[in-house]
Design a protein around this motif. Structure first.
Motif, short mmCIF file in Angstrom:
data_model
loop_
_atom_site.label_atom_id
_atom_site.label_comp_id
_atom_site.label_asym_id
_atom_site.label_seq_id
_atom_site.Cartn_x
_atom_site.Cartn_y
_atom_site.Cartn_z
N LYS A 41 1.07 -1.09 0.41
CA LYS A 41 -0.12 0.30 -0.18
C LYS A 41 0.86 1.37 0.07
CE LYS A 41 -3.92 -1.69 2.32
NZ LYS A 41 -5.16 -2.26 3.58
N ASN A 42 2.06 1.18 0.64
CA ASN A 42 2.94 2.31 0.62
C ASN A 42 3.17 2.41 -0.64
OD1 ASN A 42 5.15 0.46 0.40
ND2 ASN A 42 5.40 0.79 2.66
N GLY A 43 2.92 1.67 -2.25
CA GLY A 43 3.73 1.82 -3.05
C GLY A 43 5.73 0.75 -3.77
N ASN A 44 5.87 0.82 -2.26
CA ASN A 44 7.32 -0.36 -2.65
C ASN A 44 6.36 -1.75 -3.22
OD1 ASN A 44 8.24 1.87 -1.13
ND2 ASN A 44 7.91 0.92 0.97
#
Length: 66
Positions: free
Chosen positions: A29-32
């Motif tokens: 969810k944090n883009g990682n």
């Protein structure tokens, strides 16, 4: 401890048709992005089930704090 998510996948294929197995991507969810190592188990149904149980037990041995 926070709730966890176990990511896994399974598919049965004819043993002589598998040429290569790679990693599977997981988007966070944090883009990682994380990677999941895929594992191959071969044999009869009983052999695969036994190997899977041992693999699962060994996996959780890596995380004794859980």
């Amino acid at each position: 401890m926070a709730d966890l998510t176990l990511v896994y996948g399974m598919r049965l294929l004819p043993a002589d048709e598998v040429a290569e197995v790679g990693e599977a991507p997981v988007m966070l969810k944090n883009g990682n992005q994380a990677r999941v190592t895929m594992h191959v188990l071969e044999g009869s149904r009983e052999q695969i089930e036994a190997q899977l149980r041992m693999s699962l037990d060994a996996f959780f041995d890596f995380y004794p704090e859980i």
